[in-house]
Design a protein around this motif. Sequence first.
Motif, PDB file in Angstrom:
ATOM      1  N   HIS A 126       0.821  -1.223   0.003  1.00  0.00           N
ATOM      2  CA  HIS A 126       0.014   0.024  -0.002  1.00  0.00           C
ATOM      3  C   HIS A 126       0.854   1.153   0.001  1.00  0.00           C
ATOM      4  CE1 HIS A 126      -3.886  -2.292   0.948  1.00  0.00           C
ATOM      5  NE2 HIS A 126      -3.059  -2.783   1.932  1.00  0.00           N
ATOM      6  N   CYS A 166      -3.990   6.081  -0.714  1.00  0.00           N
ATOM      7  CA  CYS A 166      -2.856   5.079  -1.341  1.00  0.00           C
ATOM      8  C   CYS A 166      -2.519   5.335  -2.642  1.00  0.00           C
ATOM      9  CB  CYS A 166      -3.594   3.797  -0.981  1.00  0.00           C
ATOM     10  SG  CYS A 166      -2.642   2.343  -1.568  1.00  0.00           S
ATOM     11  N   GLU A 168      -0.430   3.005  -4.330  1.00  0.00           N
ATOM     12  CA  GLU A 168       0.179   1.993  -4.938  1.00  0.00           C
ATOM     13  C   GLU A 168      -0.967   0.992  -5.357  1.00  0.00           C
ATOM     14  OE1 GLU A 168       3.503   1.292  -5.074  1.00  0.00           O
ATOM     15  OE2 GLU A 168       4.040   3.168  -4.031  1.00  0.00           O
ATOM     16  N   TYR A 169      -1.063   0.628  -6.462  1.00  0.00           N
ATOM     17  CA  TYR A 169      -2.313  -0.369  -6.728  1.00  0.00           C
ATOM     18  C   TYR A 169      -2.270  -1.490  -5.767  1.00  0.00           C
ATOM     19  CZ  TYR A 169      -5.597  -2.614  -9.048  1.00  0.00           C
ATOM     20  OH  TYR A 169      -6.964  -3.389  -9.337  1.00  0.00           O
ATOM     21  N   CYS A 170      -3.539  -1.641  -5.152  1.00  0.00           N
ATOM     22  CA  CYS A 170      -3.370  -2.758  -4.224  1.00  0.00           C
ATOM     23  C   CYS A 170      -4.683  -3.494  -4.458  1.00  0.00           C
ATOM     24  CB  CYS A 170      -3.480  -2.229  -2.910  1.00  0.00           C
ATOM     25  SG  CYS A 170      -4.614  -0.883  -2.428  1.00  0.00           S
ATOM     26  N   HIS A 174      -8.688  -0.189  -4.485  1.00  0.00           N
ATOM     27  CA  HIS A 174      -7.428   0.588  -4.222  1.00  0.00           C
ATOM     28  C   HIS A 174      -8.046   2.203  -4.472  1.00  0.00           C
ATOM     29  CE1 HIS A 174      -3.906   2.955  -5.301  1.00  0.00           C
ATOM     30  NE2 HIS A 174      -4.324   3.255  -6.463  1.00  0.00           N
ATOM     31  N   MET A 177      -9.289   3.741  -1.158  1.00  0.00           N
ATOM     32  CA  MET A 177      -8.352   3.714  -0.051  1.00  0.00           C
ATOM     33  C   MET A 177      -7.713   5.186   0.268  1.00  0.00           C
ATOM     34  SD  MET A 177      -5.513   0.859   0.969  1.00  0.00           S
ATOM     35  CE  MET A 177      -4.406   0.941   2.404  1.00  0.00           C
TER      36      MET A 177
HETATM   37 CU1  CUA Z   1      -3.858   0.521  -0.770  1.00  0.00          CU
HETATM   38 CU2  CUA Z   1      -3.904   1.089  -3.059  1.00  0.00          CU
END
Ligand code: CUA
Length: 188
Positions: A126, A166, A168-170, A174, A177
């Motif tokens: 993340h 966030c 960062e692709y999660c 995502h 977030m």
């Molecule tokens: Cu956590 Cu994107």
Amino acid sequence: MLDFIYQTGWGAFTVMLFFQLPFALFFLYVVFRKSAPNSGSGTAAEGKINVLKYVWMGSVVVLFLIVNILSIQFIPAVSTARAIASGEPILDVDVKAESWSYEISKREFDAGTAVRFNVKSVDTVHGFAVYHPNGKILFTMMLVPGVKDSSLVYKFKDPGVYKVRCLEYCGIAHHGMFDEIIVKERSS
Ligand code: CUA
């Protein structure tokens, strides 16, 4: 030696330079090969071109160094190292990132407080990015689960609502977030 690399921005800068060195050398090699005088047609004096070539390359190197040295103070790791070295009181805030939300131990601060965010992820990669109320990004951290917790000291100057996102692709949610931090006028 390793402390220097981990704890100061200069260490990060040195490591980065080190990794870029092979590319820089290859780049210079290509430039010098390509700038070899052409034996065919052409009227410009060779000597003059040679001097210009060194002046040009020299100014690029000088500009590169100036921009890097002047901007190093803006690297969050450097301001963190400075804040810790200065001995000023630091407020610790723990942040746990989990798909797809944050658990933040304290969300409201007085303007001017130095806050240390101790951030970790418990499932996947993340990000923890904080945005000024005017929309500018202040810093971002990449959180890799299982890795030593990341921490960063930041001093909020202006009161307002700061967005946390966030970066960062999660996974599937995502985009959802995010969170908020509130900075209040300093209560004296
Ligand atoms: Cu956590 Cu994107």
